[in-house]
Design a protein around this motif. Structure first.
Motif, PDB file in Angstrom:
ATOM      1  N   VAL A 389      -2.305 -12.422 -10.596  1.00 22.61           N
ATOM      2  CA  VAL A 389      -1.052 -12.266 -11.346  1.00 22.61           C
ATOM      3  C   VAL A 389      -0.493 -10.859 -11.187  1.00 22.61           C
ATOM      4  N   TYR A 390      -1.302  -9.861 -11.500  1.00 23.41           N
ATOM      5  CA  TYR A 390      -0.788  -8.492 -11.453  1.00 23.41           C
ATOM      6  C   TYR A 390      -0.632  -7.996 -10.017  1.00 23.41           C
ATOM      7  N   GLY A 391      -1.470  -8.503  -9.123  1.00 25.35           N
ATOM      8  CA  GLY A 391      -1.271  -8.187  -7.714  1.00 25.35           C
ATOM      9  C   GLY A 391       0.030  -8.767  -7.199  1.00 25.35           C
ATOM     10  N   GLY A 392       0.354  -9.987  -7.655  1.00 21.76           N
ATOM     11  CA  GLY A 392       1.616 -10.605  -7.264  1.00 21.76           C
ATOM     12  C   GLY A 392       2.818  -9.854  -7.797  1.00 21.76           C
ATOM     13  N   VAL A 393       2.730  -9.407  -9.056  1.00 26.41           N
ATOM     14  CA  VAL A 393       3.833  -8.635  -9.645  1.00 26.41           C
ATOM     15  C   VAL A 393       4.026  -7.322  -8.894  1.00 26.41           C
ATOM     16  N   ALA A 394       2.921  -6.613  -8.641  1.00 27.54           N
ATOM     17  CA  ALA A 394       3.014  -5.336  -7.928  1.00 27.54           C
ATOM     18  C   ALA A 394       3.560  -5.538  -6.519  1.00 27.54           C
ATOM     19  N   GLY A 395       3.097  -6.589  -5.849  1.00 28.70           N
ATOM     20  CA  GLY A 395       3.579  -6.862  -4.501  1.00 28.70           C
ATOM     21  C   GLY A 395       5.059  -7.194  -4.469  1.00 28.70           C
ATOM     22  N   THR A 396       5.516  -7.954  -5.468  1.00 28.08           N
ATOM     23  CA  THR A 396       6.935  -8.312  -5.533  1.00 28.08           C
ATOM     24  C   THR A 396       7.808  -7.086  -5.755  1.00 28.08           C
ATOM     25  N   LEU A 397       7.387  -6.207  -6.656  1.00 27.89           N
ATOM     26  CA  LEU A 397       8.155  -4.990  -6.909  1.00 27.89           C
ATOM     27  C   LEU A 397       8.192  -4.099  -5.673  1.00 27.89           C
ATOM     28  N   LEU A 398       7.061  -3.984  -4.991  1.00 27.37           N
ATOM     29  CA  LEU A 398       7.021  -3.156  -3.783  1.00 27.37           C
ATOM     30  C   LEU A 398       7.898  -3.749  -2.690  1.00 27.37           C
ATOM     31  N   TRP A 399       7.850  -5.074  -2.547  1.00 27.16           N
ATOM     32  CA  TRP A 399       8.669  -5.734  -1.525  1.00 27.16           C
ATOM     33  C   TRP A 399      10.156  -5.533  -1.798  1.00 27.16           C
ATOM     34  N   ARG A 401      11.588  -3.102  -3.231  1.00 29.17           N
ATOM     35  CA  ARG A 401      11.991  -1.732  -2.924  1.00 29.17           C
ATOM     36  C   ARG A 401      12.063  -1.489  -1.423  1.00 29.17           C
ATOM     37  N   THR A 402      11.161  -2.104  -0.689  1.00 27.56           N
ATOM     38  CA  THR A 402      11.175  -1.887   0.760  1.00 27.56           C
ATOM     39  C   THR A 402      12.360  -2.562   1.429  1.00 27.56           C
ATOM     40  N   GLN A 403      13.029  -3.478   0.713  1.00 28.37           N
ATOM     41  CA  GLN A 403      14.209  -4.124   1.283  1.00 28.37           C
ATOM     42  C   GLN A 403      15.434  -3.229   1.224  1.00 28.37           C
ATOM     43  N   GLY A 416      19.598   3.987  -2.350  1.00 27.23           N
ATOM     44  CA  GLY A 416      20.354   2.881  -1.791  1.00 27.23           C
ATOM     45  C   GLY A 416      19.971   1.567  -2.421  1.00 27.23           C
ATOM     46  N   LEU A 417      18.874   1.544  -3.197  1.00 28.23           N
ATOM     47  CA  LEU A 417      18.469   0.316  -3.873  1.00 28.23           C
ATOM     48  C   LEU A 417      19.394   0.084  -5.054  1.00 28.23           C
ATOM     49  N   THR A 418      20.142  -1.013  -5.030  1.00 28.12           N
ATOM     50  CA  THR A 418      21.018  -1.345  -6.154  1.00 28.12           C
ATOM     51  C   THR A 418      20.220  -2.165  -7.141  1.00 28.12           C
ATOM     52  N   LEU A 419      20.055  -1.648  -8.335  1.00 27.70           N
ATOM     53  CA  LEU A 419      19.197  -2.288  -9.322  1.00 27.70           C
ATOM     54  C   LEU A 419      19.918  -3.345 -10.129  1.00 27.70           C
TER      55      LEU A 419
END
Length: 464
Positions: A389-399, A401-403, A416-419
């Motif tokens: 669960v928490y690995g998935g959340v962290a991975g999603t947030l990191l992904w 940002r990398t976009q 450049g990241l529009t929040l």
């Protein structure tokens, strides 16, 4: 110790006069002479739930040099987590209790003298002057767990004493069988509540004579007590009910494995503060309710009522921290941020308490499963779930940002990241150097912010 002529005569008289006291089928209390010539008074308890036969025997030395000593034998027909006998009519009777469990290597037994003053876990400290010496033959053999010991300074203690001249000395017995034996050399090892118990009386006059470990005969199949021959039990003493246990675990699991991760997504990925607040408030209510169930289970006798275990202490601390974090968050958002539009000390404390409480909450979930003696399989899948669960959340947030394009900011992430459109529309984040290729001419005419101003503005939004 050599047997004198007087002792031999005493032994002969005991054998001839006590033969009628030998155990017969279905009897609980009996007395006799061991093969080693040691007289004893014994009690046999049948646990219908586990089909275990638990036998207790006591020897009272008559030699003047042994005035302060007693000998005990405690045996169960199958392995118990722990087993205990107490001198007294009940746990409320300041009963001197001897708790026996396997040592850390499983080679012999640890016997811990403790004082019971109520329906809570007996404590070692009040009777530290009582000492025990575990005798040879103690341990587990052929599935039978046995403890033989000699105790010193155990004829009187704080609040009570034993009457070695009594024909009906009150005693109590307890044991726990959950499939998770205690292995420890610690005399203060915490124990969970018993799953079987009983109260009985022993004839200590019949147990007086040659000093030594008493060894009553093994229980034969036809010696097992019938269900109609129930042992006496302490009035108002009930076996624990574990009905609140699953609810306690489910509420905590829902909060820490579902709602709190969802709250992180609402705030950090979708920037919806209202949904973040609603989700985390719901999770906090579940945590507080589950904590209440845990306290109720402890005080009802299901687990340690003196709150000494790591799981209990950490759980109470986490509940306080989570409640404080929720209150601080509401104070900041409702009263401080609307006026200042900036972060504050309270908001920074709110942000600090959140992750810390979640981390320790997940760790305490692991401790809780072990505290409740759940199988290693359940513990394993709990750990897998939390990591996923928490690995998935962290991975999603990191992904996410990398976009984004642009350079990386340690405060906000990638420039450049529009929040979120709503943020830009309200002007909360300001404009970023080269942030948007679709900016209008009017937007482009607005002066660009410096890096320091941009980071400060980002702090105000994300820490709000």
């Amino acid at each position: 110790m050599a047997v004198t002529i007087v002792q031999k005569l005493e032994l002969y008289l005991a054998i001839t006069t006590r033969s009628r006291c030998q155990p017969s089928s279905r009897e609980h209390e009996f007395s006799g002479i061991s093969k080693n010539g040691v007289p004893y008074s014994a009690y046999r308890h049948y646990d219908d739930r586990t089909s275990a036969v638990i036998t207790v025997a006591v020897n009272v030395p008559s030699e003047p040099t042994e005035d302060a000593d007693l000998y005990f034998h405690l045996e169960a027909s199958n392995i118990q987590d722990w087993m205990a006998i107490g001198i007294g009519s009940s746990m409320r009777d300041s009963a001197l209790t001897f708790v026996a469990y396997q040592d850390s290597k499983g080679l012999t037994m640890t016997v811990s003298p403790r004082l019971a003053t109520s329906h809570v876990e007996p404590e070692r400290e009040p009777v530290e002057n009582v000492t025990v010496h575990v005798l040879d033959g103690s341990g587990v053999q052929g599935g039978v767990i046995t403890a033989d010991w000699k105790c010193a300074n155990c004829r009187s203690w704080v609040g009570n004493s034993i009457d070695i001249k009594a024909n009906r000395q009150p005693m109590i017995i307890a044991a726990r069988s959950s499939g998770h034996p205690v292995y420890s050399d610690d005399m203060e090892e915490p124990i969970s509540i018993h799953t079987t118990f009983g109260a009985f009386e022993l004839d200590l006059v019949a147990a007086t004579g040659i000093a030594g470990a008493p060894h009553p005969p093994k229980a034969a199949a036809n010696d097992l007590p019938s269900k109609s021959d129930e042992p006496k039990v302490e009035k108002n003493h009930r076996l624990p009910s574990y009905s609140s246990g699953p609810a306690h675990g489910l509420l905590m699991l829902t909060a820490f494995a579902a709602l709190y991760p969802l709250g992180i997504v609402w705030l950090r990925l979708l920037e919806n503060v209202r949904l973040h607040a609603l989700t985390n408030t719901t999770a906090t209510i579940l945590v507080l309710g589950s904590t209440g169930l845990g306290i109720r289970m402890s005080y009802s006798g299901n687990f340690m009522t003196n709150f000494k275990s790591t799981h209990q202490l950490l759980g109470l601390s986490i509940a306080v921290a989570i409640l404080a974090q929720l209150i601080i968050g509401f104070i900041h958002h409702l009263f401080i941020y609307p006026r200042t539009r900036q972060s504050s000390r309270l908001s920074r404390l709110h942000i600090f308490l959140g992750p810390v409480s979640i981390v320790f909450g997940c760790v305490n979930g692991f401790l809780g499963f072990r505290f409740a003696n759940k199988s290693l399989t359940i513990v394993f899948w709990y750990v897998v779930l939390i990591i996923a669960v928490y690995g998935g959340v962290a991975g999603t947030l990191l992904w996410s940002r990398t976009q984004a394009s642009g350079s990386f900011s340690p405060r906000l992430g990638f420039h450049g990241l529009t929040l979120g459109p709503s943020r830009l529309k309200n002007g909360d984040l300001g404009h970023y150097n080269g942030a948007r290729g679709d900016a209008t001419a009017e937007e482009s005419a607005i002066p660009l912010m410096t890096a320091k101003e941009r980071d400060r503005q980002a702090d105000n939004v994300l820490n709000a």
